[in-house]
Scaffold this active site. Sequence first.
Site, PDB file in Angstrom:
ATOM      1  N   LYS A  40       0.808  -1.137   0.184  1.00 34.62           N
ATOM      2  CA  LYS A  40       0.036   0.084  -0.123  1.00 34.62           C
ATOM      3  C   LYS A  40       0.722   1.255  -0.157  1.00 34.62           C
ATOM      4  O   LYS A  40       0.537   2.157  -0.498  1.00 34.62           O
ATOM      5  CB  LYS A  40      -1.096   0.017   1.311  1.00 34.62           C
TER       6      LYS A  40
ATOM      7  N   LYS B 266      -4.127 -10.501  -7.030  1.00 34.52           N
ATOM      8  CA  LYS B 266      -5.124 -10.840  -6.200  1.00 34.52           C
ATOM      9  C   LYS B 266      -6.221  -9.886  -6.579  1.00 34.52           C
ATOM     10  O   LYS B 266      -6.149  -8.710  -6.723  1.00 34.52           O
ATOM     11  CB  LYS B 266      -4.689 -10.556  -4.712  1.00 34.52           C
TER      12      LYS B 266
ATOM     13  N   LYS C  64     -10.125  -4.328  -4.944  1.00 27.89           N
ATOM     14  CA  LYS C  64     -10.883  -3.002  -5.488  1.00 27.89           C
ATOM     15  C   LYS C  64      -9.899  -2.045  -6.066  1.00 27.89           C
ATOM     16  O   LYS C  64     -10.054  -1.393  -7.245  1.00 27.89           O
ATOM     17  CB  LYS C  64     -11.634  -2.417  -4.306  1.00 27.89           C
TER      18      LYS C  64
HETATM   19  P1  AMP Z   1     -10.965  -6.206   2.704  1.00 27.67           P
HETATM   20  O1  AMP Z   1     -11.697  -5.893   1.349  1.00 27.67           O
HETATM   21  O2  AMP Z   1      -9.453  -6.026   2.285  1.00 27.67           O
HETATM   22  O3  AMP Z   1     -11.256  -5.824   4.131  1.00 27.67           O
HETATM   23  O4  AMP Z   1     -10.981  -7.708   2.682  1.00 27.67           O
HETATM   24  C1  AMP Z   1     -11.997  -8.399   3.495  1.00 27.67           C
HETATM   25  C2  AMP Z   1     -11.701  -9.968   3.609  1.00 27.67           C
HETATM   26  O5  AMP Z   1     -11.635 -10.446   2.094  1.00 27.67           O
HETATM   27  C3  AMP Z   1     -10.538 -10.270   4.089  1.00 27.67           C
HETATM   28  O6  AMP Z   1     -10.577 -11.556   5.035  1.00 27.67           O
HETATM   29  C4  AMP Z   1      -9.678 -10.724   3.115  1.00 27.67           C
HETATM   30  O7  AMP Z   1      -8.557 -11.733   3.398  1.00 27.67           O
HETATM   31  C5  AMP Z   1     -10.405 -11.140   1.986  1.00 27.67           C
HETATM   32  N1  AMP Z   1     -10.060 -11.142   0.694  1.00 27.67           N
HETATM   33  C6  AMP Z   1      -9.851  -9.813   0.088  1.00 27.67           C
HETATM   34  N2  AMP Z   1      -9.315 -10.096  -1.210  1.00 27.67           N
HETATM   35  C7  AMP Z   1      -9.324 -11.212  -1.420  1.00 27.67           C
HETATM   36  C8  AMP Z   1      -8.993 -12.195  -2.685  1.00 27.67           C
HETATM   37  N3  AMP Z   1      -8.742 -11.679  -3.875  1.00 27.67           N
HETATM   38  N4  AMP Z   1      -9.018 -13.604  -2.265  1.00 27.67           N
HETATM   39  C9  AMP Z   1      -9.549 -14.144  -1.302  1.00 27.67           C
HETATM   40  N5  AMP Z   1      -9.924 -13.284  -0.229  1.00 27.67           N
HETATM   41  C10 AMP Z   1      -9.829 -12.163  -0.276  1.00 27.67           C
END
Ligand code: AMP
Length: 330
Positions: free
Chosen positions: A113, A193, A196
């Site tokens: 980041k 990965k 957003k």
């Molecule tokens: P965040 O949107 O970063 O707050 O992520 C929320 C949850 O989604 C967390 O448990 C992340 O580990 C999971 N997550 C985010 N991106 C991915 C991805 N590309 N594949 C699998 N899990 C994800």
Amino acid sequence: MTKGRIFSGIQPTGIIHLGNYVGAIQQWVKLMHDYDCIYCIVDYHAITIEYDRQSLRDNIMEAGVTLIACGIDPERCTLFVQSQVPEHTELAWIFNCITPIGDLERMTQFKEKSAQHREHINMGLLDYPVLQAADILIYKAGFVPVGEDQVQHIELTRRTARRFNNRFGETFPEPQEILTPTSRIMGTDGKTKMSKSLNNYIGILEPPDVIWEKLRTSVTDENRKRRNDPGNPDICNLFTIHKVFSAPEDIARINRACRSAEIGCIECKKILFNNLMAHLAPIQQSAAKLRDKPELVIDALDEGARRCREMAAQVMDEVRIKVGLLPCTK
Ligand code: AMP
Ligand code: TRP
């Protein structure tokens, strides 16, 4: 009797994508039946990068709507917004005072980041995992369902608990992550990965035509240049998604037919699209209904925050006393 307490969080980014859904939320819904679950919309984490003030409030509401539409039932678990429970940041301060800066500088997410947002590397971004440790430990949660990208943060949470316990006496458990079999979904580019910020996502509430267009143009097995080349599902991100949303017969057939070039990528994508939409359509309908009744979501989040404040205040007092401060309840 439950099997223990679970805590997990998601940032209100305005979009919940297939990675979030498969890596975390689907699991949250399942675990709700056997564990005492606390699920949090982590708005303080979301402001560690540049954000639009007008959209943040909408995004928090949208996260509430989406989670409930996905099956997170506020009657069976606790759903709340992080900034409405001030003890998270209070405990983070205490943890700050026992966390070496080097531990935070080493975090992969911080490195990524800070490279992405060179103009905006603030203390909050560095401190992000400490707040995450406080989120989990303020409820003494034993388990944390997350995607693979968060494992390093959960390790830091364990280290923080250990450090606190060693110095001030046994207080916190060392929580374990709970991973799904598909804890990493790649983006439509097939390489990075799904997220957003990389704009390689498929949002679970996006209209079907948008989802189809994103699937249609998604990168598959890049070695398969022509329709008649055999493909390799083992390295195809869309096959990973098939394994989540398609029936075992479809999965077995595609696995075979892709390798023998009997089926092309477009046909395979059409099957995936149909299976995916069959799963997402009821979620989309339920989200549309909830958007018309925001008071239902607000009431659920208020009640969640109330329950959390009660639990968190007690632990925070225990912490204050252990570290040599005065208690402050009553
Ligand atoms: P965040 O949107 O970063 O707050 O992520 C929320 C949850 O989604 C967390 O448990 C992340 O580990 C999971 N997550 C985010 N991106 C991915 C991805 N590309 N594949 C699998 N899990 C994800
Ligand atoms: N950092 C997590 C993510 O980006 C979100 C999060 C914040 C979280 N606090 C948490 C996840 C506590 C699990 C537990 O996905």
